[in-house]
Design a protein around this motif. Structure first.
Motif, PDB file in Angstrom:
ATOM      1  N   SER A   1       8.258  -9.918   9.847  1.00 49.01           N
ATOM      2  CA  SER A   1       7.690  -9.436   8.655  1.00 49.01           C
ATOM      3  C   SER A   1       6.151  -9.983   8.566  1.00 49.01           C
TER       4      SER A   1
ATOM      5  N   VAL B   1       1.907  -7.587   9.591  1.00 47.29           N
ATOM      6  CA  VAL B   1       0.746  -7.569   8.343  1.00 47.29           C
ATOM      7  C   VAL B   1      -0.348  -8.343   8.794  1.00 47.29           C
TER       8      VAL B   1
ATOM      9  N   ILE C   1       4.263  -5.267  -8.067  1.00 46.32           N
ATOM     10  CA  ILE C   1       3.072  -5.197  -6.679  1.00 46.32           C
ATOM     11  C   ILE C   1       3.638  -4.022  -6.083  1.00 46.32           C
TER      12      ILE C   1
ATOM     13  N   GLY D   1       0.967  -0.196  -5.425  1.00 50.95           N
ATOM     14  CA  GLY D   1       0.648   0.293  -4.020  1.00 50.95           C
ATOM     15  C   GLY D   1       1.381   1.478  -3.863  1.00 50.95           C
TER      16      GLY D   1
ATOM     17  N   ALA E   1      -2.809  -7.871  -2.868  1.00 52.36           N
ATOM     18  CA  ALA E   1      -1.213  -8.015  -3.074  1.00 52.36           C
ATOM     19  C   ALA E   1      -0.525  -9.112  -2.463  1.00 52.36           C
TER      20      ALA E   1
ATOM     21  N   LEU F   1       1.679 -11.976  -4.415  1.00 52.92           N
ATOM     22  CA  LEU F   1       2.831 -12.270  -3.943  1.00 52.92           C
ATOM     23  C   LEU F   1       2.991 -13.769  -3.698  1.00 52.92           C
TER      24      LEU F   1
ATOM     25  N   LEU G   1       6.267  -9.710   2.266  1.00 48.38           N
ATOM     26  CA  LEU G   1       5.054  -9.091   2.658  1.00 48.38           C
ATOM     27  C   LEU G   1       4.972  -7.616   3.009  1.00 48.38           C
ATOM     28  N   PRO G   2       5.538  -7.280   3.859  1.00 49.02           N
ATOM     29  CA  PRO G   2       5.517  -5.723   4.096  1.00 49.02           C
ATOM     30  C   PRO G   2       5.434  -4.671   2.881  1.00 49.02           C
ATOM     31  N   PHE G   3       6.403  -5.141   1.914  1.00 51.72           N
ATOM     32  CA  PHE G   3       6.496  -4.502   0.744  1.00 51.72           C
ATOM     33  C   PHE G   3       5.389  -4.405  -0.290  1.00 51.72           C
ATOM     34  N   ALA G   4       4.743  -5.807  -0.184  1.00 50.36           N
ATOM     35  CA  ALA G   4       3.693  -6.209  -1.077  1.00 50.36           C
ATOM     36  C   ALA G   4       2.094  -5.097  -0.582  1.00 50.36           C
TER      37      ALA G   4
ATOM     38  N   SER H   1       2.246  -2.429   1.120  1.00 49.02           N
ATOM     39  CA  SER H   1       2.501  -1.056   0.883  1.00 49.02           C
ATOM     40  C   SER H   1       2.695  -0.428   2.420  1.00 49.02           C
TER      41      SER H   1
END
Lengths: 288, 262
Positions: free
Chosen positions: A18, A22, A217, A221, A267, A271, B98-101, B103
């Protein structure tokens, strides 16, 4: 509670799958946009950052994305609340019960295609207006798509989000026994409007706020809908990043990475702030 | 009044599907006609004859969706157990979001370079791996709802009666979780099936899926074939809706469980 001191491999996998992509992506974008890696790497530079930060379009795009996210969610929420107040238990009866799930089966790309076919100047609404004698030609129909006001984006998102929110509010209302609370308020002398505004609405908003914040959020996006029905300028942030990234001229690529880094930080900040607020709220409730 | 409003709302929910069907069958539908002047089955015949390679595209999208769903559900089920027992569940849930935030577009552009170096860009496997990031996170959030006190006590009971770890998983937990695992498989399939941004960026024009084909038809002005693709995209979730509403209602439940304050 973790029972052993040895790190749990599944938790490591969870964090890697996850946060890993990112954070790795963010580090890569920072390195690329400061000229340290990639095809345009000529040593450390803040040139691309200065260009993007000095560009008015950057801030307009970020503000526009925020505004579109807020407008889409706000309009969908208002409509969902109004429909829930008007329909009540009827939402769970008859054909409507199943049909409300249909929009959950529609991807944003198809919603955008449908918006063009319904809201466009030669779309179904324009044809209806012509049949009713209100307009003579497609140009007479008000432009709802591809406009800087973003009406098309908001309307397309509303078709996707409103049914979801309606189902969500209905579920939240049942979980919180809102009908019983409203009945008590009515027994104590509140009018129907007062009971809804002062009992039902606060309960639903309090329970739904975390979900709504995450949804906001995600809408900020959004990509497919603004790509198909949004204006060329201003563009929503995902569209502008993709446009700059996919240009034939690769010199715009570091700028795309700067913009993507800025947006990712914004973003993620939102979050993490949301989850921190939730944590504090839960701790406060436990203490009380 | 309420009844009329319910009927209007029902009509508005059905209208888009009717419109797509009409578009996919229309031969001529010029302004200002409210309905197509002539219907034809050419789009659908072409599809089944694979005249535009659409059949291959559908099979590829299906294969990708099934692969992503199986991997995400299998990994997500095991991870969700650890998440449900972890002391810092809230922080881990934030990580999963996080990945969804950020995008799919931002994640796609930021990972493309690494995928190019690993020779994964422009390949089916690369796109599936990128989709797995989102599908896995979703699966963990959805399946964490399974680990309630009842599941835990049954797991402990089986262990205390002498069942091995593998036996507990195969003969206790998986049968118990079967309905939710079905929902998870379906929902994670949809994440891949509906994806456009990651296929566009990581696929780099080399991986044609149904969403990419839909966009190509749409941007080239062939609305009829775009509508045919759209109906194909809607087919699995609508079929699921007809068979079992829970497969779609899980979206609501997942959101609530991920943000449950109780």
């Amino acid at each position: 509670m973790s029972r052993s001191r040895r790190p749990d491999p599944w938790i490591i996998l969870l964090a890697t799958m996850s946060a890993g992509p990112v954070l790795a992506g963010l580090v890569f974008m920072l390195l690329y946009s400061t000229g340290q890696i990639g095809l345009l790497a000529h040593g450390f530079t803040l040139h691309y950052w200065r260009v993007v930060l000095d560009d008015r379009q950057t801030w307009i795009t970020l503000a526009y994305s925020l505004a579109m996210g807020l407008a889409s969610l706000g309009a969908s929420l208002l409509l969902a609340l109004a429909l829930q107040a008007a329909l009540g238990a009827r939402l769970r009866r008859g054909a409507l019960r199943g049909l409300l799930f249909v929009p959950l089966a529609v991807p944003p790309l198809v919603a955008a295609l449908l918006s063009v076919e319904v809201l466009g100047n030669a779309g179904l609404l324009a044809r209806l207006a012509h049949a009713l004698g209100w307009i003579d030609q497609p140009g007479d129909f008000p432009s709802l798509l591809f406009t800087p006001s973003g009406v098309g984006i908001v309307l397309a998102h509303m078709t996707l989000v409103t049914p979801f929110l309606l189902l969500l509010l209905d579920r939240l209302g049942r979980n919180a026994r809102v009908a019983d609370l409203m009945q008590v308020a009515r027994t104590l002398g509140a009018s129907r409007w007062q009971a809804w505004r002062q009992v039902c609405l606060p309960v639903l908003m309090r329970a739904g706020m975390p979900v709504l914040s995450v949804y906001f959020i995600a809408l900020m996006g959004a990509f497919e809908v603004p790509l198909l029905v949004g204006a060329q300028y201003p563009a929503m942030v995902s569209v502008l990043i993709q446009r700059r990234f996919s240009q034939f001229d690769i010199s715009t690529r570091p700028e795309a990475y700067v913009l993507a880094s800025l947006y990712a930080c914004l973003a993620m900040g939102l979050l993490l702030a949301l989850f921190a607020w939730r944590g504090r709220r839960e701790a406060g409730e436990r203490a009380a | 009044m309420r009844r009329a409003l319910a009927w209007i709302l029902s009509g508005m929910l059905v209208l888009p599907l009717v419109l797509l069907v009409l578009l996919s069958l229309a031969r001529h539908w010029t302004w200002p006609a409210l309905l197509p002047a002539d219907l034809q089955l050419r789009q659908w015949r072409d599809l089944f004859a694979d005249a535009n390679g659409l059949g291959t595209v559908v099979l590829r999208s299906l294969g990708m969706g099934i692969g992503v769903a199986v991997a995400a559900t299998a990994l997500g089920f095991a991870s969700s157990r650890s998440l449900a027992r972890h002391a810092r569940q809230g922080r881990l849930l934030a990580l999963l979001h996080l990945p969804f935030a950020v995008s799919p577009v931002v994640l796609g552009v930021s990972l493309l370079y690494a995928f190019l170096r690993l020779h994964l860009a422009g390949h089916l496997l690369g796109v599936m791996l990128a989709q797995l990031v989102f599908a896995y996170a979703y699966a963990v959030i959805l399946l964490s709802g399974f680990w309630n006190p009842r599941a835990r006590s049954l797991e402990e009971l089986a262990s205390s009666l002498g069942a091995g770890r593998r036996q507990v998983w195969l003969h206790v937990l998986m049968p118990l979780a079967r309905p939710l695992l079905g929902v998870c498989l379906f929902q994670t399939f949809l994440i891949s099936w509906f994806d456009y941004a990651l296929v566009l960026l990581i696929g780099s024009g080399q991986v044609a899926t149904l969403t990419i084909t839909l966009y190509q038809y749409f941007s080239s002005g062939d609305i009829r074939l775009a509508a045919t693709c759209a109906l194909l995209l809607l087919a699995p979730p609508l079929l699921a809706l007809g068979l079992n509403q829970q497969l779609l209602s899980a979206t609501i439940v997942t959101h609530l469980e991920a943000h449950d304050d109780d």
